[in-house]
Design a protein around this motif. Structure first.
Motif, PDB file in Angstrom:
ATOM      1  N   HIS A  23      -4.002  48.312 -28.608  1.00 46.96           N
ATOM      2  CA  HIS A  23      -4.842  47.774 -29.705  1.00 46.96           C
ATOM      3  C   HIS A  23      -3.980  47.353 -30.850  1.00 46.96           C
ATOM      4  CE1 HIS A  23      -4.265  52.127 -29.683  1.00 46.96           C
ATOM      5  NE2 HIS A  23      -5.299  52.342 -28.737  1.00 46.96           N
ATOM      6  N   ALA A  24      -4.933  46.478 -31.616  1.00 46.75           N
ATOM      7  CA  ALA A  24      -4.252  46.015 -33.044  1.00 46.75           C
ATOM      8  C   ALA A  24      -3.011  45.154 -32.699  1.00 46.75           C
ATOM      9  CB  ALA A  24      -3.959  47.009 -34.034  1.00 46.75           C
ATOM     10  N   ILE A  25      -2.047  45.085 -33.741  1.00 49.20           N
ATOM     11  CA  ILE A  25      -1.071  43.815 -33.629  1.00 49.20           C
ATOM     12  C   ILE A  25       0.287  44.601 -33.928  1.00 49.20           C
ATOM     13  CG2 ILE A  25      -0.490  41.666 -34.255  1.00 49.20           C
ATOM     14  CD1 ILE A  25      -3.712  41.767 -35.241  1.00 49.20           C
ATOM     15  N   PRO A  26       0.994  45.058 -32.776  1.00 47.17           N
ATOM     16  CA  PRO A  26       2.536  45.451 -33.042  1.00 47.17           C
ATOM     17  C   PRO A  26       3.233  44.400 -33.872  1.00 47.17           C
ATOM     18  CG  PRO A  26       1.585  45.867 -30.790  1.00 47.17           C
ATOM     19  CD  PRO A  26       0.688  44.912 -31.552  1.00 47.17           C
ATOM     20  N   THR A  27       4.377  44.970 -34.384  1.00 45.51           N
ATOM     21  CA  THR A  27       5.478  44.228 -34.832  1.00 45.51           C
ATOM     22  C   THR A  27       5.704  43.116 -34.050  1.00 45.51           C
ATOM     23  OG1 THR A  27       6.011  46.131 -36.054  1.00 45.51           O
ATOM     24  CG2 THR A  27       7.275  44.181 -36.451  1.00 45.51           C
ATOM     25  N   ALA A  28       6.147  43.285 -32.806  1.00 44.77           N
ATOM     26  CA  ALA A  28       6.533  42.244 -31.885  1.00 44.77           C
ATOM     27  C   ALA A  28       5.580  41.237 -31.696  1.00 44.77           C
ATOM     28  CB  ALA A  28       7.223  42.830 -30.684  1.00 44.77           C
ATOM     29  N   PRO A  45     -11.692  41.626 -24.950  1.00 40.60           N
ATOM     30  CA  PRO A  45     -11.544  43.177 -25.243  1.00 40.60           C
ATOM     31  C   PRO A  45     -10.901  43.533 -26.541  1.00 40.60           C
ATOM     32  CG  PRO A  45     -10.789  42.016 -23.237  1.00 40.60           C
ATOM     33  CD  PRO A  45     -11.184  40.833 -23.907  1.00 40.60           C
ATOM     34  N   ALA A  46     -10.208  42.434 -27.125  1.00 37.09           N
ATOM     35  CA  ALA A  46      -9.481  42.883 -28.329  1.00 37.09           C
ATOM     36  C   ALA A  46     -10.434  43.072 -29.373  1.00 37.09           C
ATOM     37  CB  ALA A  46      -8.539  42.030 -28.764  1.00 37.09           C
ATOM     38  N   ALA A  47     -11.433  42.287 -29.354  1.00 34.48           N
ATOM     39  CA  ALA A  47     -12.654  42.382 -30.386  1.00 34.48           C
ATOM     40  C   ALA A  47     -13.218  43.664 -30.358  1.00 34.48           C
ATOM     41  CB  ALA A  47     -13.659  41.300 -30.177  1.00 34.48           C
ATOM     42  N   MET A  48     -13.166  44.489 -29.159  1.00 34.45           N
ATOM     43  CA  MET A  48     -13.641  45.960 -29.035  1.00 34.45           C
ATOM     44  C   MET A  48     -12.607  46.953 -29.238  1.00 34.45           C
ATOM     45  SD  MET A  48     -16.304  45.386 -26.005  1.00 34.45           S
ATOM     46  CE  MET A  48     -15.358  44.457 -25.052  1.00 34.45           C
ATOM     47  N   ALA A  49     -11.263  46.195 -29.814  1.00 35.81           N
ATOM     48  CA  ALA A  49      -9.943  47.091 -29.997  1.00 35.81           C
ATOM     49  C   ALA A  49      -9.702  47.677 -28.624  1.00 35.81           C
ATOM     50  CB  ALA A  49     -10.260  48.104 -31.149  1.00 35.81           C
ATOM     51  N   GLN A  50      -9.937  47.142 -27.636  1.00 31.45           N
ATOM     52  CA  GLN A  50      -9.509  47.605 -26.080  1.00 31.45           C
ATOM     53  C   GLN A  50      -8.284  46.803 -25.644  1.00 31.45           C
ATOM     54  OE1 GLN A  50     -12.769  47.651 -23.708  1.00 31.45           O
ATOM     55  NE2 GLN A  50     -13.820  49.430 -24.911  1.00 31.45           N
ATOM     56  N   ALA A  51      -7.527  45.914 -26.488  1.00 32.64           N
ATOM     57  CA  ALA A  51      -6.547  45.047 -25.938  1.00 32.64           C
ATOM     58  C   ALA A  51      -5.730  44.624 -27.186  1.00 32.64           C
ATOM     59  CB  ALA A  51      -7.146  43.889 -25.189  1.00 32.64           C
ATOM     60  N   THR A  52      -4.309  44.599 -27.089  1.00 33.30           N
ATOM     61  CA  THR A  52      -3.645  44.311 -27.915  1.00 33.30           C
ATOM     62  C   THR A  52      -3.853  42.706 -28.276  1.00 33.30           C
ATOM     63  OG1 THR A  52      -1.843  45.633 -27.005  1.00 33.30           O
ATOM     64  CG2 THR A  52      -1.204  44.034 -28.918  1.00 33.30           C
ATOM     65  N   GLY A  53      -3.795  42.415 -29.630  1.00 37.35           N
ATOM     66  CA  GLY A  53      -4.044  40.901 -30.073  1.00 37.35           C
ATOM     67  C   GLY A  53      -5.079  40.746 -30.966  1.00 37.35           C
ATOM     68  N   VAL A  54      -5.281  39.718 -31.560  1.00 36.35           N
ATOM     69  CA  VAL A  54      -6.329  39.362 -32.263  1.00 36.35           C
ATOM     70  C   VAL A  54      -7.596  39.019 -31.588  1.00 36.35           C
ATOM     71  CG1 VAL A  54      -7.189  37.715 -34.283  1.00 36.35           C
ATOM     72  CG2 VAL A  54      -4.770  38.146 -34.055  1.00 36.35           C
ATOM     73  N   GLY A  55      -8.896  39.622 -31.934  1.00 36.02           N
ATOM     74  CA  GLY A  55     -10.036  39.763 -31.043  1.00 36.02           C
ATOM     75  C   GLY A  55     -10.667  38.454 -31.184  1.00 36.02           C
ATOM     76  N   THR A  56     -10.109  37.181 -30.912  1.00 31.32           N
ATOM     77  CA  THR A  56     -10.868  35.945 -30.435  1.00 31.32           C
ATOM     78  C   THR A  56     -10.063  35.109 -29.380  1.00 31.32           C
ATOM     79  OG1 THR A  56     -11.968  33.987 -31.386  1.00 31.32           O
ATOM     80  CG2 THR A  56      -9.930  34.932 -32.338  1.00 31.32           C
ATOM     81  N   GLY A  57     -10.719  34.023 -29.058  1.00 27.08           N
ATOM     82  CA  GLY A  57     -10.052  33.168 -27.786  1.00 27.08           C
ATOM     83  C   GLY A  57      -8.950  32.550 -28.465  1.00 27.08           C
ATOM     84  N   THR A  58      -8.119  32.042 -27.411  1.00 29.66           N
ATOM     85  CA  THR A  58      -6.923  31.127 -27.611  1.00 29.66           C
ATOM     86  C   THR A  58      -7.245  30.149 -28.508  1.00 29.66           C
ATOM     87  OG1 THR A  58      -6.560  31.461 -25.147  1.00 29.66           O
ATOM     88  CG2 THR A  58      -4.765  30.351 -26.434  1.00 29.66           C
TER      89      THR A  58
END
Lengths: 239, 281
Positions: free
Chosen positions: A136-141, A38-51
């Motif tokens: 989306h993207a990576i907030p400071t926290a 989901p983050a790879a499509m900017a639909q969730a917070t975090g870097v867009g790849t797996g753990t």
């Protein structure tokens, strides 16, 4: 025949340190902002790849920097510090470049959907979350959480590597380093996947409610790594 | 965010028990066949090790298909990496202490770690996948077979240490031939991809077992070709036959896979090239 009991009693400290390393990696993965597909499509917070990819990328860089430091010194502190910092730099670069792509490429602001206010900057988050997305993207926290997580992962990885190389055996040094590194990588992957199942593939960082689940993964990693550590120490110590 | 599709067991035309037998028996036959025949016939028989690895890869891909169909909550690749991670630990242990029984010990201990991870995943992490324990055991064992099989085809033996007679190395061991040289990294990625990729590429509501397994054969053949390329530069194994057989298996399995893709596709239509600027005006 290998004196299995003898090797285990002689290297009990190394077994415990390897297990501690595995537990630290497992804990560290919970802090890295993994967004998955989901983050790879900017639909969730975090870097867009797996753990696994993120943790392995940071952890393996940590192993490389720890191995490099090992050429120069035998000091445990310096080697582990080098591995820790290497992993932290790697995750920071990954998150920074990812952030550029989210902000300048996709065109979305960094926002977390899990909290109303960023726990570090106290900035309002929910206003900036696009409808139908989980941030989306990576907030400071998340960014700071990721750096701490990669630091723990790098610490754990280089601790495993250092402990494996402290086992006394009759191998030539070149072979020994090769076997110890590949063994550390194997342990790293196992301990990156276990927490990944615990968090269901995505997490934002320490402010995410899923972070509270970490004791479960720590227990699972402890048992698995302990078993693997005994096998590793017996295999390497018996050589 | 389930990447694995809706929960529930996967429909299978070939029962899993047959595939388990195929993986273990085929894998061990290939590995031991390569070990003995390289000594008796010649170094070019090392290709049997890669055939054993393909049996392991197909088994692993079938097990990944079954468990990932429940939805792991994370991407399918994680389970392939877990398989190879456990496989590396168990193979190092098994080959180092086992001698001639090395591959068997590696498989047994890989299954043991897999079993523990499976039990922990269900009991501690509450993943709630009914076949998790069995599948983790299978996947870990398949990972170990893949690693030992590909190593054997790369250097012609699964003995861990160099065989030295009067100070001269007469046979390279896995420790110096595969691990120190770094070829183990090639095995890790080629073998891991071969186990995780088939289901990852074919998943979806119309996923079929035969199509996924055809893809697994094809990926196994690519791993075999890579092992063959490595074997051409190692002194005690010969790579040309491995590469030739690998290319043949790749061709057969890829055409089979393509046929199955066409069978399962609703319709295949050629769209032609994009229109040029003049044609648009």
């Amino acid at each position: 025949m290998i004196d299995i009991v003898g090797i285990i009693t002689e290297d009990i400290l190394n077994i415990l340190l390897i297990t501690l390393g595995g537990v630290l990696i497992s804990l560290g993965v919970h802090l890295i902002p993994v967004g998955g597909a989901p983050a790879a499509m900017a639909q969730a917070t975090g870097v867009g790849t797996g753990t696994v990819q993120l943790a392995a990328g940071a952890g393996l860089t940590g192993l490389v920097t720890a191995g490099f430091m090992m050429n120069v010194t035998d000091s445990m502190g310096l080697i582990i510090a080098s591995g820790t910092v290497g992993a932290m730099i790697m995750i920071s670069v990954t998150m920074l470049v990812g952030q550029w792509i989210y902000v300048y490429g996709v065109g979305c602001p960094a926002a977390s959907a899990k909290v109303k206010y960023d726990p570090i900057t106290k900035d309002r988050q929910d206003l900036y979350v696009s409808q139908g997305t989980e941030g989306h993207a990576i907030p400071t926290a998340s960014f700071i959480s990721g750096i701490i997580g990669a630091g723990l992962g790098g610490f754990g990885g280089s601790l495993i590597y250092y402990s494996l190389l402290s086992i006394e055996n009759g191998l030539p040094e070149v072979d020994f380093i090769g076997i110890a590194s590949i063994f550390a990588i194997g342990l790293f992957f196992v301990n990156a996947v276990i927490p990944s199942y615990n968090i269901g593939g995505t997490i934002e960082g320490f402010h995410d409610p899923k972070f509270k689940r970490f004791p479960k993964a720590v227990v699972a990693s402890f048992v698995t790594t302990f078993l693997a550590a005994i096998m590793g120490v017996v295999a390497i110590g018996g050589m | 965010m389930s990447a694995g599709g809706g929960g529930g067991g996967a429909h299978a035309a070939i029962p899993q028990n047959n595939i388990i037998a195929f993986g273990i028996v085929g894998g061990l036959l290939g590995i031991y066949g390569a070990y003995f025949l390289v000594d008796i016939v010649g170094p070019y028989m090392s290709f049997l090790g890669a055939l054993g690895a393909i049996c392991g890869i197909v088994w692993g891909a079938a097990a990944v298909r079954r468990v990932a169909n429940y939805g792991l909550g994370t991407g399918v690749p994680s389970i392939g990496m877990l398989a190879l991670g456990i496989g590396i630990i168990a193979s190092t242990f098994g080959l180092a202490i086992g001698g001639i029984a090395g591959p068997v010990i590696a498989i047994v201990f890989a299954s043991l770690i897999g079993l523990v991870v499976g039990v922990l995943a269900n009991k501690v992490l509450n993943m709630g996948i009914p076949i998790m324990v069995q599948s983790m055991t299978e996947i870990a064992a398949a990972g170990a077979i893949t690693i030992v099989g590909l190593s054997t085809s790369m250097i012609g033996t699964f003995m861990f240490f160099d065989e030295v007679v009067n100070g001269v190395v007469v046979a390279q061991g896995v420790a110096t031939g595969v691990m120190t040289t770094g070829y183990i990294a090639v095995i890790f990625i080629a073998g891991g991809l071969a186990i995780l990729h088939p289901y990852n590429a074919n998943l979806g509501p119309d996923e079929k077992q035969d199509r996924t397994l055809a893809c697994a054969f094809e990926k196994g053949a690519i791993a075999m070709i890579v092992a063959g390329i490595v074997a051409t530069i190692t002194p005690f194994a010969s790579g040309s036959l491995t590469i030739l057989i690998g290319v043949a298996i790749w061709y057969v399995s890829f055409s089979g896979f393509y046929k199955l893709v066409k069978r399962d596709a609703y319709r295949i239509a050629g769209s032609g090239l994009l229109p040029s600027k003049e044609e648009l005006e």
